[in-house]
Design a protein around this motif. Structure first.
Motif, mmCIF file in Angstrom:
data_model
loop_
_atom_site.group_PDB
_atom_site.id
_atom_site.type_symbol
_atom_site.label_atom_id
_atom_site.label_comp_id
_atom_site.label_asym_id
_atom_site.label_seq_id
_atom_site.Cartn_x
_atom_site.Cartn_y
_atom_site.Cartn_z
ATOM 1 N N THR A 1 51.693 29.865 29.786
ATOM 2 C CA THR A 1 50.205 30.313 29.659
ATOM 3 C C THR A 1 49.777 31.798 28.844
ATOM 4 O OG1 THR A 1 49.676 30.840 31.791
ATOM 5 C CG2 THR A 1 49.472 28.265 30.895
ATOM 6 N N LEU A 2 50.094 33.230 29.747
ATOM 7 C CA LEU A 2 50.017 34.383 29.447
ATOM 8 C C LEU A 2 50.695 34.979 28.936
ATOM 9 C CD1 LEU A 2 48.049 34.619 32.615
ATOM 10 C CD2 LEU A 2 47.306 33.968 30.754
ATOM 11 N N VAL B 1 35.069 37.869 39.153
ATOM 12 C CA VAL B 1 35.918 38.383 39.225
ATOM 13 C C VAL B 1 36.785 37.970 37.519
ATOM 14 C CG1 VAL B 1 38.166 37.568 41.005
ATOM 15 C CG2 VAL B 1 35.801 37.199 41.535
ATOM 16 N N TRP B 2 36.585 37.057 36.803
ATOM 17 C CA TRP B 2 37.487 37.431 35.238
ATOM 18 C C TRP B 2 36.594 38.447 34.789
ATOM 19 C CZ3 TRP B 2 40.503 34.889 38.008
ATOM 20 C CH2 TRP B 2 40.110 32.791 38.511
ATOM 21 N N LEU B 3 35.090 38.737 35.024
ATOM 22 C CA LEU B 3 35.242 39.648 33.850
ATOM 23 C C LEU B 3 35.030 41.034 34.859
ATOM 24 C CD1 LEU B 3 30.995 38.354 34.201
ATOM 25 C CD2 LEU B 3 32.712 39.017 31.696
ATOM 26 N N ASP B 4 35.565 41.317 36.298
ATOM 27 C CA ASP B 4 36.067 42.196 36.363
ATOM 28 C C ASP B 4 37.428 42.768 36.642
ATOM 29 O OD1 ASP B 4 33.693 43.591 36.942
ATOM 30 O OD2 ASP B 4 33.193 42.993 38.864
ATOM 31 N N LEU B 5 38.408 41.216 35.535
ATOM 32 C CA LEU B 5 39.673 41.589 35.891
ATOM 33 C C LEU B 5 40.634 42.371 35.581
ATOM 34 C CD1 LEU B 5 41.975 38.481 36.408
ATOM 35 C CD2 LEU B 5 42.545 38.203 34.377
ATOM 36 N N ASP B 6 40.468 43.290 35.367
ATOM 37 C CA ASP B 6 40.990 45.188 35.211
ATOM 38 C C ASP B 6 40.964 45.734 35.986
ATOM 39 O OD1 ASP B 6 38.468 45.063 34.497
ATOM 40 O OD2 ASP B 6 38.497 46.781 33.400
ATOM 41 N N HIS B 7 39.923 44.985 36.754
ATOM 42 C CA HIS B 7 39.847 46.060 38.447
ATOM 43 C C HIS B 7 41.164 45.275 40.119
ATOM 44 C CE1 HIS B 7 35.404 46.345 37.911
ATOM 45 N NE2 HIS B 7 36.417 47.205 36.326
ATOM 46 N N TYR B 8 42.261 44.362 38.875
ATOM 47 C CA TYR B 8 42.570 43.983 40.139
ATOM 48 C C TYR B 8 44.245 44.370 39.475
ATOM 49 C CZ TYR B 8 38.969 41.544 42.039
ATOM 50 O OH TYR B 8 37.816 41.537 42.984
ATOM 51 N N PRO B 9 45.057 45.627 40.070
ATOM 52 C CA PRO B 9 46.455 46.390 39.379
ATOM 53 C C PRO B 9 47.386 44.744 39.796
ATOM 54 C CG PRO B 9 45.546 47.218 41.110
ATOM 55 C CD PRO B 9 44.151 46.349 41.003
ATOM 56 N N LYS B 10 46.759 44.010 41.113
ATOM 57 C CA LYS B 10 47.592 43.649 41.345
ATOM 58 C C LYS B 10 47.004 41.986 41.831
ATOM 59 C CE LYS B 10 51.735 45.870 44.168
ATOM 60 N NZ LYS B 10 50.615 47.218 43.119
ATOM 61 N N GLU C 1 43.636 28.939 31.603
ATOM 62 C CA GLU C 1 42.526 29.118 31.584
ATOM 63 C C GLU C 1 41.220 29.713 31.107
ATOM 64 O OE1 GLU C 1 41.556 24.585 32.074
ATOM 65 O OE2 GLU C 1 43.036 23.822 31.284
ATOM 66 N N ALA C 2 40.724 30.462 32.410
ATOM 67 C CA ALA C 2 39.985 31.138 32.995
ATOM 68 C C ALA C 2 40.341 33.196 32.235
ATOM 69 C CB ALA C 2 39.660 31.634 33.455
ATOM 70 N N ILE C 3 41.313 33.121 32.071
ATOM 71 C CA ILE C 3 41.098 34.510 31.052
ATOM 72 C C ILE C 3 41.599 34.369 29.732
ATOM 73 C CG2 ILE C 3 44.175 35.914 30.706
ATOM 74 C CD1 ILE C 3 44.585 35.570 33.534
ATOM 75 N N ASP C 4 41.860 33.374 29.318
ATOM 76 C CA ASP C 4 41.421 32.355 27.821
ATOM 77 C C ASP C 4 40.389 32.515 27.492
ATOM 78 O OD1 ASP C 4 42.818 31.224 25.738
ATOM 79 O OD2 ASP C 4 41.868 30.210 26.151
ATOM 80 N N ARG C 5 39.365 32.500 28.222
ATOM 81 C CA ARG C 5 38.115 31.849 28.241
ATOM 82 C C ARG C 5 36.898 33.345 27.958
ATOM 83 N NH1 ARG C 5 37.668 28.166 31.855
ATOM 84 N NH2 ARG C 5 36.959 29.123 33.148
ATOM 85 N N TYR C 6 37.359 34.340 28.880
ATOM 86 C CA TYR C 6 36.969 35.672 29.542
ATOM 87 C C TYR C 6 37.567 37.118 28.417
ATOM 88 C CZ TYR C 6 34.034 33.637 32.509
ATOM 89 O OH TYR C 6 32.914 32.983 32.615
ATOM 90 N N TRP C 7 39.008 36.996 28.127
ATOM 91 C CA TRP C 7 39.483 38.103 27.813
ATOM 92 C C TRP C 7 40.422 37.723 26.101
ATOM 93 C CZ3 TRP C 7 38.854 42.780 29.886
ATOM 94 C CH2 TRP C 7 38.723 42.888 31.103
ATOM 95 N N PRO C 8 39.947 38.168 25.126
ATOM 96 C CA PRO C 8 40.825 37.876 24.197
ATOM 97 C C PRO C 8 42.320 38.235 23.777
ATOM 98 C CG PRO C 8 38.780 38.544 23.823
ATOM 99 C CD PRO C 8 38.370 39.090 24.770
ATOM 100 N N GLN C 9 42.205 39.703 24.400
ATOM 101 C CA GLN C 9 43.578 40.161 25.260
ATOM 102 C C GLN C 9 44.215 40.759 26.808
ATOM 103 O OE1 GLN C 9 44.764 43.542 22.611
ATOM 104 N NE2 GLN C 9 45.946 43.730 24.149
#
Length: 261
Positions: free
Chosen positions: A101-102, A49-58, A72-80
């Protein structure tokens, strides 16, 4: 004369923030500390799910601790942070964690809704028609299914990720005595699970003491559990809970029934 305390059941840092706010207004406060929040280990499905985060518009975040774990999860997988995502929360406290946090601003229930709840969030126009939209629901283990079910009924493809569990332990002996005897000025609870857990120690006198809850849903549950002096706050923030507390009982000057001492 010793003041009987206001008992609060909110866990963690948010519980301490509430306690500090109430003490700052002159209230005597005792924390029940019956629940802790424990982050769950990340499994392969959650990692996907974290790797596909950009597939979720909401993305809907159900609680402040869920927001903390998500950050914390987004910080691990997405530099931006991926662009084009709308964040939603049930309350302002969760929105503040996302902002911290974000650096994102989340949609929250409209001011006219009068409380922070799933029902209030679902009244937002942008959640009315979700046909063919993917929605990520970030929450803890268990809890109500209303939010996810309603989103699916509105056409959304809902993915729920559970990031933490709630762990319960009994109040200490003195707080058990106070709950049983009703020797407190008010009890503040903002979680249905916590309310059900605490009700097992509340006997007849306690059920007649003021109970402050953060939504009409909790008020209905409280009524079914036998509580009789229920006050619904306008939300779960310290300010909203303090205002409801002031309206329900004059803590500074009230006399607790001698029979409850």
């Amino acid at each position: 004369m010793n003041q009987a305390p206001v008992l609060i059941a909110r866990p963690g840092e948010r519980g301490e923030t509430l306690a500090v706010a109430l003490r700052g207004e002159g209230f005597v406060v005792a924390r029940l500390d019956v629940m802790t929040l424990e982050a769950l280990d990340e499994d392969a499905a959650t990692r996907g799910v974290w790797l596909d985060l950009d597939h979720y518009p909401k993305i809907i975040v159900a609680s402040p601790f869920a927001a903390h774990c998500l950050g914390e999860a987004i910080d691990r997988y997405w530099p931006q942070l991926p662009v084009g995502i709308d964040f939603y929360t049930l309350g302002r406290g969760t929105a503040e964690v996302l902002d911290q946090t974000l650096g994102v601003r989340a949609h929250t229930p409209p001011p006219g809704a009068g409380e922070e709840s799933s029902e209030a969030l679902l009244s937002l126009a942008s959640l009315a028609d979700l046909t063919h939209q993917r929605v990520l629901l970030v929450a803890g283990e268990g809890g109500r299914t209303l939010l996810g079910e309603t989103l699916a009924e509105r056409g959304a493809e809902v993915t729920r990720v559970e990031l933490y569990r709630r762990c319960y332990q009994p109040p200490d002996a003195e707080l058990q005595r106070q709950l049983a005897a009703g020797s407190f000025h008010a009890l503040i609870v903002t979680s249905g699970e916590l309310l059900e857990y605490l009700a097992r120690w509340c006997q007849e006198k306690a059920l007649n003491q003021p109970l402050i809850v953060s939504s009409h849903r909790l008020a209905l549950l409280a009524g079914r559990l036998g509580f009789r002096a229920i006050k619904v706050a306008s939300g779960a923030s310290p300010a909203a809970l303090a205002a409801a507390l002031n309206e329900s009982c004059n803590v500074r000057g009230a006399d607790v029934d001698e029979r409850t001492q």
